[in-house]
Write a protein that holds these residues in place. Structure first.
Motif, PDB file in Angstrom:
ATOM      1  N   LEU A 160      11.272  73.422  28.045  1.00 19.10           N
ATOM      2  CA  LEU A 160      12.330  74.378  27.690  1.00 19.10           C
ATOM      3  C   LEU A 160      12.893  74.090  26.304  1.00 19.10           C
ATOM      4  N   VAL A 161      12.986  72.805  25.961  1.00 20.62           N
ATOM      5  CA  VAL A 161      13.516  72.446  24.641  1.00 20.62           C
ATOM      6  C   VAL A 161      12.556  72.886  23.545  1.00 20.62           C
ATOM      7  N   GLU A 162      11.253  72.764  23.805  1.00 21.64           N
ATOM      8  CA  GLU A 162      10.263  73.156  22.799  1.00 21.64           C
ATOM      9  C   GLU A 162      10.331  74.644  22.475  1.00 21.64           C
ATOM     10  N   LYS A 163      10.824  75.449  23.396  1.00 25.28           N
ATOM     11  CA  LYS A 163      10.894  76.887  23.161  1.00 25.28           C
ATOM     12  C   LYS A 163      11.993  77.273  22.170  1.00 25.28           C
ATOM     13  N   PRO A 181      10.850  70.021  14.773  1.00 27.50           N
ATOM     14  CA  PRO A 181      10.356  68.967  15.676  1.00 27.50           C
ATOM     15  C   PRO A 181      11.320  67.806  15.874  1.00 27.50           C
ATOM     16  N   ASN A 182      12.234  67.599  14.919  1.00 27.45           N
ATOM     17  CA  ASN A 182      13.196  66.502  15.031  1.00 27.45           C
ATOM     18  C   ASN A 182      14.554  66.956  15.580  1.00 27.45           C
ATOM     19  N   ASP A 183      14.635  68.186  16.044  1.00 25.98           N
ATOM     20  CA  ASP A 183      15.897  68.720  16.552  1.00 25.98           C
ATOM     21  C   ASP A 183      16.074  68.278  17.999  1.00 25.98           C
ATOM     22  N   ASN A 184      17.064  67.413  18.222  1.00 25.10           N
ATOM     23  CA  ASN A 184      17.327  66.909  19.574  1.00 25.10           C
ATOM     24  C   ASN A 184      18.768  67.113  20.026  1.00 25.10           C
ATOM     25  N   GLY A 185      19.626  67.715  19.188  1.00 26.51           N
ATOM     26  CA  GLY A 185      21.031  67.826  19.571  1.00 26.51           C
ATOM     27  C   GLY A 185      21.696  69.123  19.188  1.00 26.51           C
ATOM     28  N   SER A 186      20.918  70.141  18.801  1.00 27.06           N
ATOM     29  CA  SER A 186      21.545  71.417  18.443  1.00 27.06           C
ATOM     30  C   SER A 186      22.059  72.115  19.699  1.00 27.06           C
ATOM     31  N   PHE A 187      22.775  73.209  19.483  1.00 27.17           N
ATOM     32  CA  PHE A 187      23.353  73.938  20.611  1.00 27.17           C
ATOM     33  C   PHE A 187      22.261  74.537  21.494  1.00 27.17           C
ATOM     34  N   GLU A 188      21.172  74.986  20.882  1.00 24.54           N
ATOM     35  CA  GLU A 188      20.090  75.560  21.668  1.00 24.54           C
ATOM     36  C   GLU A 188      19.424  74.507  22.562  1.00 24.54           C
ATOM     37  N   VAL A 189      19.243  73.308  22.032  1.00 19.87           N
ATOM     38  CA  VAL A 189      18.630  72.232  22.817  1.00 19.87           C
ATOM     39  C   VAL A 189      19.545  71.834  23.980  1.00 19.87           C
ATOM     40  N   GLN A 190      20.842  71.772  23.728  1.00 18.82           N
ATOM     41  CA  GLN A 190      21.780  71.454  24.810  1.00 18.82           C
ATOM     42  C   GLN A 190      21.756  72.521  25.901  1.00 18.82           C
ATOM     43  N   VAL A 191      21.673  73.779  25.504  1.00 12.49           N
ATOM     44  CA  VAL A 191      21.599  74.864  26.488  1.00 12.49           C
ATOM     45  C   VAL A 191      20.324  74.750  27.324  1.00 12.49           C
ATOM     46  N   ALA A 233      18.579  71.984  28.045  1.00 16.19           N
ATOM     47  CA  ALA A 233      18.707  70.849  28.974  1.00 16.19           C
ATOM     48  C   ALA A 233      19.628  71.184  30.137  1.00 16.19           C
ATOM     49  N   LEU A 234      20.729  71.869  29.843  1.00 18.12           N
ATOM     50  CA  LEU A 234      21.650  72.258  30.918  1.00 18.12           C
ATOM     51  C   LEU A 234      21.019  73.286  31.845  1.00 18.12           C
ATOM     52  N   THR A 235      20.172  74.160  31.315  1.00 18.71           N
ATOM     53  CA  THR A 235      19.515  75.164  32.153  1.00 18.71           C
ATOM     54  C   THR A 235      18.586  74.509  33.168  1.00 18.71           C
ATOM     55  N   ALA A 236      17.801  73.529  32.726  1.00 16.76           N
ATOM     56  CA  ALA A 236      16.919  72.816  33.660  1.00 16.76           C
ATOM     57  C   ALA A 236      17.724  72.090  34.737  1.00 16.76           C
ATOM     58  N   LYS A 237      18.840  71.505  34.335  1.00 18.88           N
ATOM     59  CA  LYS A 237      19.673  70.785  35.297  1.00 18.88           C
ATOM     60  C   LYS A 237      20.316  71.745  36.301  1.00 18.88           C
ATOM     61  N   ILE A 238      20.779  72.894  35.827  1.00 17.45           N
ATOM     62  CA  ILE A 238      21.437  73.870  36.706  1.00 17.45           C
ATOM     63  C   ILE A 238      20.456  74.421  37.737  1.00 17.45           C
ATOM     64  N   ARG A 239      19.234  74.708  37.311  1.00 12.72           N
ATOM     65  CA  ARG A 239      18.246  75.238  38.255  1.00 12.72           C
ATOM     66  C   ARG A 239      17.865  74.216  39.316  1.00 12.72           C
ATOM     67  N   PHE A 242      21.422  83.254  19.492  1.00 11.71           N
ATOM     68  CA  PHE A 242      21.902  83.465  20.872  1.00 11.71           C
ATOM     69  C   PHE A 242      20.942  84.377  21.644  1.00 11.71           C
ATOM     70  N   GLU A 243      20.510  85.464  21.029  1.00 12.66           N
ATOM     71  CA  GLU A 243      19.584  86.381  21.700  1.00 12.66           C
ATOM     72  C   GLU A 243      18.242  85.712  21.986  1.00 12.66           C
ATOM     73  N   ASN A 244      17.734  84.960  21.014  1.00 10.37           N
ATOM     74  CA  ASN A 244      16.451  84.278  21.204  1.00 10.37           C
ATOM     75  C   ASN A 244      16.540  83.224  22.303  1.00 10.37           C
ATOM     76  N   THR A 245      17.652  82.496  22.356  1.00 14.12           N
ATOM     77  CA  THR A 245      17.825  81.459  23.389  1.00 14.12           C
ATOM     78  C   THR A 245      17.859  82.079  24.781  1.00 14.12           C
ATOM     79  N   CYS A 246      18.628  83.156  24.944  1.00 16.83           N
ATOM     80  CA  CYS A 246      18.708  83.812  26.252  1.00 16.83           C
ATOM     81  C   CYS A 246      17.364  84.410  26.662  1.00 16.83           C
ATOM     82  N   LYS A 247      16.601  84.914  25.690  1.00 10.33           N
ATOM     83  CA  LYS A 247      15.307  85.514  26.001  1.00 10.33           C
ATOM     84  C   LYS A 247      14.280  84.454  26.383  1.00 10.33           C
ATOM     85  N   GLN A 248      14.237  83.347  25.640  1.00  9.39           N
ATOM     86  CA  GLN A 248      13.240  82.311  25.918  1.00  9.39           C
ATOM     87  C   GLN A 248      13.524  81.571  27.225  1.00  9.39           C
ATOM     88  N   LEU A 249      14.802  81.356  27.531  1.00 14.66           N
ATOM     89  CA  LEU A 249      15.170  80.597  28.726  1.00 14.66           C
ATOM     90  C   LEU A 249      15.431  81.484  29.933  1.00 14.66           C
TER      91      LEU A 249
END
Length: 246
Positions: A106-109, A114-124, A126-132, A173-180
């Motif tokens: 999910l983070v790769e989407k 490649p070095n992004d590990n803490g942006s808002f999209e990455v946090q969303v 990780a939280l999506t996988a945990k919520i499911r 925001f639109e891309n994050t909601c669409k990919q996840l």
């Protein structure tokens, strides 16, 4: 009723006290009056087994031949035995190992680089996988209040992050909601819990406001008449000035 209880007690206590007399009569056919009570008691004591529902999981799309996250990039993994490779694959992995792989997918989407590990999209992500995962667990164990509380906290956290992305970077925001595959609903403009105390207080405030307006009505009427008199006097003065020749 008393005779029925006495007969049931004798039939249940007979094999433990009297030994083979009652059991022999039951096997031989003479215990026709005793066997129904024993069968009834056994039926009541038998536990009821409920069938577990087959709940689909968001981890089902992971192939069982995929290696674990810690062993995927090992150089000698291609030369190991099939048994070892099977032990290091997701077929023998726990749910925690599968969660690592799913979170990484999910983070790769949505990650920016490649070095992004803490942006808002990455946090969303990780939280999506945990919520499911919490949702699937609560479908099997609906009385688990501790994990329900953790799921609600994760949902609130993700909602705040998505609201920030929607306000600052709408395309992301639109891309994050669409990919996840997230369905974002707008929060209400004003939400307040209606209680009896709040209703009584609001009615009291409205009543006080109306009484104050009634008390100030004569003063406002007097002030309005003064303004009208001043405006009339100014218009008459202007008309006189325009009518007199220079």
């Amino acid at each position: 009723m008393l005779a029925l209880r006495t007969a049931l007690g004798r039939c249940l206590a007979g094999p433990a006290r009297g030994g083979a007399a009652v059991l022999g009569s039951a096997r031989g056919g003479d215990g026709a009056a005793c066997s129904p009570f024993i069968q009834t008691a056994r039926c009541y004591a038998r536990p009821v087994r409920r069938k577990r529902k087959d709940i689909p999981s968001h981890l089902d799309d992971l192939p069982p031949t995929m290696l674990k996250k810690d062993y995927a990039n090992v150089p000698i993994i291609d030369s190991v035995d099939d048994v070892v490779r099977r032990l290091l694959s997701l077929e023998m992995a726990s749910q925690k190992e599968k969660m690592k792989i799913k979170t990484q997918q999910l983070v790769e989407k949505v990650r920016r680089s490649p070095n992004d590990n803490g942006s808002f999209e990455v946090q969303v992500a990780a939280l999506t996988a945990k919520i499911r995962t919490y949702e699937e667990h609560l479908q099997r164990h609906p009385k688990d209040k501790n994990n329900r509380r953790r799921m609600l906290m994760a949902i609130d956290r993700r909602k705040k992050l998505l609201a920030y992305l929607r306000r600052v970077r709408y395309d992301t925001f639109e891309n994050t909601c669409k990919q996840l595959n997230i369905q974002y609903t707008l929060p209400p403009l004003y939400s307040r819990r209606v209680t009896k105390r709040w209703v009584v207080k609001k009615a009291f405030c409205l009543k006080v406001f109306q009484e104050v307006r009634k008390l100030k009505a004569p003063e406002r009427l007097k002030q309005r008449r003064e303004w009208q008199a001043r405006a009339r006097a100014a218009e008459e003065k202007q008309a006189q000035c325009e009518g007199t020749p220079v």
